[in-house]
Scaffold this motif. Structure first.
Motif, PDB file in Angstrom:
ATOM      1  N   ARG A   2     -11.535   2.280 -26.088  1.00  0.00           N
ATOM      2  CA  ARG A   2     -11.141   1.845 -24.750  1.00  0.00           C
ATOM      3  C   ARG A   2     -11.446   0.359 -24.539  1.00  0.00           C
ATOM      4  O   ARG A   2     -12.352  -0.186 -25.171  1.00  0.00           O
ATOM      5  CB  ARG A   2     -11.897   2.646 -23.690  1.00  0.00           C
ATOM      6  CG  ARG A   2     -11.427   4.078 -23.517  1.00  0.00           C
ATOM      7  CD  ARG A   2     -12.214   4.722 -22.392  1.00  0.00           C
ATOM      8  NE  ARG A   2     -11.858   6.105 -22.178  1.00  0.00           N
ATOM      9  CZ  ARG A   2     -12.428   6.880 -21.263  1.00  0.00           C
ATOM     10  NH1 ARG A   2     -13.387   6.389 -20.485  1.00  0.00           N
ATOM     11  NH2 ARG A   2     -12.048   8.130 -21.118  1.00  0.00           N
ATOM     12  N   PRO A   3     -10.712  -0.286 -23.612  1.00  0.00           N
ATOM     13  CA  PRO A   3     -11.044  -1.679 -23.285  1.00  0.00           C
ATOM     14  C   PRO A   3     -12.436  -1.738 -22.664  1.00  0.00           C
ATOM     15  O   PRO A   3     -12.873  -0.822 -21.964  1.00  0.00           O
ATOM     16  CB  PRO A   3      -9.960  -2.077 -22.284  1.00  0.00           C
ATOM     17  CG  PRO A   3      -9.493  -0.792 -21.695  1.00  0.00           C
ATOM     18  CD  PRO A   3      -9.575   0.208 -22.818  1.00  0.00           C
ATOM     19  N   ILE A   8     -11.918  -7.646 -21.276  1.00  0.00           N
ATOM     20  CA  ILE A   8     -11.222  -8.130 -20.079  1.00  0.00           C
ATOM     21  C   ILE A   8     -11.647  -9.564 -19.758  1.00  0.00           C
ATOM     22  O   ILE A   8     -10.822 -10.415 -19.426  1.00  0.00           O
ATOM     23  CB  ILE A   8     -11.522  -7.199 -18.878  1.00  0.00           C
ATOM     24  CG1 ILE A   8     -11.084  -5.762 -19.191  1.00  0.00           C
ATOM     25  CG2 ILE A   8     -10.823  -7.703 -17.623  1.00  0.00           C
ATOM     26  CD1 ILE A   8      -9.623  -5.625 -19.543  1.00  0.00           C
ATOM     27  N   HIS A  11      -9.934 -12.037 -21.926  1.00  0.00           N
ATOM     28  CA  HIS A  11      -8.480 -12.132 -21.771  1.00  0.00           C
ATOM     29  C   HIS A  11      -8.159 -13.539 -21.248  1.00  0.00           C
ATOM     30  O   HIS A  11      -8.487 -13.890 -20.108  1.00  0.00           O
ATOM     31  CB  HIS A  11      -7.989 -11.067 -20.793  1.00  0.00           C
ATOM     32  CG  HIS A  11      -6.529 -10.817 -20.851  1.00  0.00           C
ATOM     33  ND1 HIS A  11      -5.590 -11.783 -20.528  1.00  0.00           N
ATOM     34  CD2 HIS A  11      -5.818  -9.708 -21.181  1.00  0.00           C
ATOM     35  CE1 HIS A  11      -4.378 -11.281 -20.660  1.00  0.00           C
ATOM     36  NE2 HIS A  11      -4.487 -10.026 -21.065  1.00  0.00           N
ATOM     37  N   VAL A  29     -14.110   0.359 -19.851  1.00  0.00           N
ATOM     38  CA  VAL A  29     -13.499   0.345 -18.518  1.00  0.00           C
ATOM     39  C   VAL A  29     -12.454   1.451 -18.455  1.00  0.00           C
ATOM     40  O   VAL A  29     -11.494   1.466 -19.235  1.00  0.00           O
ATOM     41  CB  VAL A  29     -12.847  -1.017 -18.214  1.00  0.00           C
ATOM     42  CG1 VAL A  29     -12.176  -0.993 -16.841  1.00  0.00           C
ATOM     43  CG2 VAL A  29     -13.887  -2.123 -18.278  1.00  0.00           C
ATOM     44  N   TRP A  31     -10.682   2.235 -15.585  1.00  0.00           N
ATOM     45  CA  TRP A  31      -9.577   1.823 -14.716  1.00  0.00           C
ATOM     46  C   TRP A  31     -10.011   0.611 -13.901  1.00  0.00           C
ATOM     47  O   TRP A  31     -11.207   0.336 -13.787  1.00  0.00           O
ATOM     48  CB  TRP A  31      -9.165   2.969 -13.783  1.00  0.00           C
ATOM     49  CG  TRP A  31      -7.794   2.814 -13.186  1.00  0.00           C
ATOM     50  CD1 TRP A  31      -7.487   2.608 -11.870  1.00  0.00           C
ATOM     51  CD2 TRP A  31      -6.551   2.835 -13.873  1.00  0.00           C
ATOM     52  NE1 TRP A  31      -6.123   2.501 -11.703  1.00  0.00           N
ATOM     53  CE2 TRP A  31      -5.514   2.633 -12.933  1.00  0.00           C
ATOM     54  CE3 TRP A  31      -6.203   2.985 -15.225  1.00  0.00           C
ATOM     55  CZ2 TRP A  31      -4.171   2.587 -13.266  1.00  0.00           C
ATOM     56  CZ3 TRP A  31      -4.862   2.952 -15.566  1.00  0.00           C
ATOM     57  CH2 TRP A  31      -3.865   2.754 -14.592  1.00  0.00           C
ATOM     58  N   ALA A  32      -9.046  -0.105 -13.350  1.00  0.00           N
ATOM     59  CA  ALA A  32      -9.337  -1.199 -12.405  1.00  0.00           C
ATOM     60  C   ALA A  32      -8.836  -0.766 -11.039  1.00  0.00           C
ATOM     61  O   ALA A  32      -7.677  -0.363 -10.886  1.00  0.00           O
ATOM     62  CB  ALA A  32      -8.649  -2.480 -12.848  1.00  0.00           C
ATOM     63  N   GLU A  48     -15.003   2.603 -13.376  1.00  0.00           N
ATOM     64  CA  GLU A  48     -14.051   1.647 -12.808  1.00  0.00           C
ATOM     65  C   GLU A  48     -14.590   0.223 -12.788  1.00  0.00           C
ATOM     66  O   GLU A  48     -15.797   0.000 -12.651  1.00  0.00           O
ATOM     67  CB  GLU A  48     -13.674   2.031 -11.364  1.00  0.00           C
ATOM     68  CG  GLU A  48     -12.917   3.336 -11.224  1.00  0.00           C
ATOM     69  CD  GLU A  48     -13.825   4.519 -11.011  1.00  0.00           C
ATOM     70  OE1 GLU A  48     -13.304   5.614 -10.769  1.00  0.00           O
ATOM     71  OE2 GLU A  48     -15.068   4.334 -11.086  1.00  0.00           O
ATOM     72  N   SER A 119      -5.354  -5.487 -13.108  1.00  0.00           N
ATOM     73  CA  SER A 119      -5.006  -4.066 -13.227  1.00  0.00           C
ATOM     74  C   SER A 119      -4.021  -3.849 -14.372  1.00  0.00           C
ATOM     75  O   SER A 119      -4.145  -2.895 -15.150  1.00  0.00           O
ATOM     76  CB  SER A 119      -4.422  -3.552 -11.917  1.00  0.00           C
ATOM     77  OG  SER A 119      -5.377  -3.619 -10.876  1.00  0.00           O
ATOM     78  N   VAL A 122      -5.817  -4.196 -17.769  1.00  0.00           N
ATOM     79  CA  VAL A 122      -6.605  -3.004 -18.085  1.00  0.00           C
ATOM     80  C   VAL A 122      -5.680  -1.857 -18.481  1.00  0.00           C
ATOM     81  O   VAL A 122      -5.921  -1.143 -19.463  1.00  0.00           O
ATOM     82  CB  VAL A 122      -7.490  -2.605 -16.891  1.00  0.00           C
ATOM     83  CG1 VAL A 122      -8.150  -1.249 -17.146  1.00  0.00           C
ATOM     84  CG2 VAL A 122      -8.548  -3.669 -16.635  1.00  0.00           C
ATOM     85  N   SER A 123      -4.606  -1.660 -17.721  1.00  0.00           N
ATOM     86  CA  SER A 123      -3.664  -0.588 -18.001  1.00  0.00           C
ATOM     87  C   SER A 123      -3.025  -0.755 -19.378  1.00  0.00           C
ATOM     88  O   SER A 123      -2.887   0.208 -20.144  1.00  0.00           O
ATOM     89  CB  SER A 123      -2.583  -0.552 -16.921  1.00  0.00           C
ATOM     90  OG  SER A 123      -1.632   0.461 -17.185  1.00  0.00           O
TER      91      SER A 123
END
Length: 353
Positions: A2-3, A8, A11, A29, A31-32, A48, A119, A122-123
């Motif tokens: 997972r990220p 992030i 990035h 993470v 979700w954001a 989150e 968001s 992350v997605s």
């Protein structure tokens, strides 16, 4: 995988800056999420990255910030993103101090970076991770199938143990260990035999997790209500998505192998019975044709069939013969009566059906 907050932060398009909790950026993470509620905890599931502008918060009040951050940490929030240049030109010291005190990573989000961009990043990272897991799962399935075809259940177990970085064991219907991979896992597999027996008492399909020096997953095998076998998979930690694909593939392949072996055994028994009846009826050529290569060269050699009946069966036969021919049955003594079905053929020593 997972990220993480670190991925992030790194990035390049997001331009995020870490203001607190820099030593805790390796957390995944999930979700954001954006929320301006003074208490967003009821809407959190854990994992989150929470994004805020402090629209409804007094971010300069130390007591308010301590309570706010403490609630977030308790709810499993892994990071807090604070947008500057909206309600506050910079992150208030009260929030920075509260985040440092609770060990919550605090990220400064510049005005030119919209929350939507975070968001989406992350997605996209989560989607890429899932794609890698699915791809790895299909590759594992192909490898397990190849090993099952080439080396049977033992080869499959060996490949599965490598895929999950652990060990695997196969149990029969009685709960006895049939095979393990690697070989050193035999003792560990034997120790959880009572758990396998308890699993057998549940309707199939069934599974359970056993604790101990390893995390062991147990899965029943078979298509009927009663399991015909069981699979154990031991690992140091919970299985990831790719490993989960590998385990489910192994369950399907072992179930297919188990059911196929059962069907083949039943078919061999029926053929053996038919061949024996033909031999007793004096039809050796028909018996050879039906048996094919099942018994190798057994039926190609001269043979002799000798049947032995117990005393009770012999007496019953004599009684039936006497009733049929109107004669008094005669009692026979001894352990049994051999019946010699001899012909021109003779069974070679060491051979038999």
């Amino acid at each position: 995988m997972r990220p993480t907050l670190a991925s992030i932060v790194h990035h390049s398009a997001l331009k995020l800056t870490v203001r607190a909790g820099e030593d805790r950026l390796d957390v995944p993470v999930r979700w954001a999420h954006v929320s301006e509620l003074a208490d967003p905890v009821p809407y959190m599931e854990g994992g989150e990255l929470l994004l805020i502008t402090a629209l409804q918060l007094d971010a300069e009040d130390p007591d308010v910030m301590r309570r706010y951050v403490k609630r977030l940490v308790g709810a499993g929030v892994v990071g807090l993103g604070f947008a500057v240049g909206v309600n506050y030109d910079e992150i208030p010291k009260a929030l920075v101090d509260a985040a440092e005190e609770e060990g919550l990573p605090l990220l400064e989000v510049p005005r030119r970076t919209p929350f939507l961009a975070i968001s989406k990043a992350v997605s996209a990272a989560i989607a890429a991770d899932q794609y890698r897991a699915v791809t790895a799962g299909f590759a594992a399935q192909r490898e397990l199938t190849k090993q099952a075809l080439n080396d049977g259940p033992e080869g499959l177990l060996s490949a599965l143990a490598g895929q999950v970085d652990g060990w695997a064991a196969l149990y029969d219907a009685s709960g006895a260990v049939v095979a393990t991979a690697p070989e050193w896992a035999g003792r560990r597999a034997a120790r959880i035999t009572p758990d396998v027996e308890r699993l057998r008492e549940r309707p199939a399909p069934a599974s359970s997790v056993v604790g101990g020096e390893d995390r062991v997953e147990l899965h029943s095998l078979g298509t009927g209500r009663r399991p015909r076998a069981a699979l154990a998979v031991g690992t140091a930690a919970a299985l990831g998505t790719a490993e989960r694909y590998a385990v489910h593939s192994a369950i399907a392949l072992l179930t297919l192998t188990t059911e196929r072996s059962r069907s083949l055994h039943a078919a061999e028994q029926r053929i053996g019975a038919a061949v024996l009846r033909m031999l007793l009826a004096g039809q050796p050529e028909h018996a050879r044709t039906v048996a094919g290569d099942l018994y190798g060269e057994l039926l190609d050699a001269p043979f002799r069939l000798i049947l032995a009946e117990s005393a009770s069966a012999s007496a019953a036969r004599a009684h039936a013969d006497g009733l049929t021919h109107g004669a008094r049955p005669t009692a026979r003594s001894g352990g049994g009566r051999p019946r010699d079905h001899s012909g021109d053929d003779r069974l070679r020593p060491g051979q038999g059906l």
